[in-house]
Design a protein around this motif. Structure first.
Motif, PDB file in Angstrom:
ATOM      1  N   SER A 254       0.841  -1.196   0.000  1.00  9.76           N
ATOM      2  CA  SER A 254       0.000   0.000   0.000  1.00  9.76           C
ATOM      3  C   SER A 254       0.871   1.238   0.000  1.00  9.76           C
ATOM      4  N   LEU A 255       0.292   2.318  -0.484  1.00 10.12           N
ATOM      5  CA  LEU A 255       0.969   3.611  -0.486  1.00 10.12           C
ATOM      6  C   LEU A 255       0.001   4.646   0.058  1.00 10.12           C
ATOM      7  N   GLN A 256       0.276   5.134   1.243  1.00 10.50           N
ATOM      8  CA  GLN A 256      -0.522   6.196   1.842  1.00 10.50           C
ATOM      9  C   GLN A 256       0.085   7.523   1.423  1.00 10.50           C
ATOM     10  N   MET A 257      -0.699   8.326   0.722  1.00  7.41           N
ATOM     11  CA  MET A 257      -0.218   9.594   0.201  1.00  7.41           C
ATOM     12  C   MET A 257      -0.947  10.731   0.903  1.00  7.41           C
ATOM     13  N   THR A 258      -0.209  11.639   1.496  1.00 10.24           N
ATOM     14  CA  THR A 258      -0.790  12.793   2.166  1.00 10.24           C
ATOM     15  C   THR A 258      -0.172  14.072   1.613  1.00 10.24           C
ATOM     16  N   SER A 259      -0.789  15.195   1.959  1.00  3.67           N
ATOM     17  CA  SER A 259      -0.300  16.502   1.486  1.00  3.67           C
ATOM     18  C   SER A 259      -0.027  16.475  -0.010  1.00  3.67           C
TER      19      SER A 259
END
Length: 121
Positions: free
Chosen positions: A79-84
């Protein structure tokens, strides 16, 4: 036959968050490295983040501190959690895996079909 299937792309506003997931299915004996790459229009495909089966991670400088990669070795998922998120994060994101299909097979590199991430207001 090995398949990498991505999910979770979409449209998000600048500053928002999105989570990408990828599952490896089929003949999978051992996965060594899983990762995410991206390709923007007119640009070359570039590394975003990778993670080994031991949990060691590597990130592109442009995403450090904003993206987090994780994997579940038991489920063969990454998984890749992308923020901002920023407009420059807009691209097609591809899941990648270096794996051994069977115990006697050579390691091969596999790619998913890609999922679009668009960051725009």
């Amino acid at each position: 036959q090995v398949q990498l299937v991505e999910s979770g792309g979409g449209l998000v506003q600048p500053g928002g968050s999105l989570r990408l997931s990828c599952a490896a299915s089929g003949s999978v004996f051992r996965i060594y490295v899983m990762g995410w790459y991206r390709q923007a229009p007119g640009a070359q495909r570039e590394l975003v983040a990778t993670i080994t089966n031991g949990g060691s991670t590597n990130y592109a400088d442009s995403v450090k501190g904003r993206f987090t990669i994780s994997r579940d070795n038991a489920k063969n998922t990454v998984s890749l959690q992308m923020t901002s998120l920023k407009p420059e994060d807009t691209a097609v994101y591809y899941c990648n895996a270096l794996l051994q299909p069977t115990m006697i097979a050579t390691r091969y590199e596999y790619w998913g079909q890609g999922t679009q991430v668009t960051v725009s207001s």
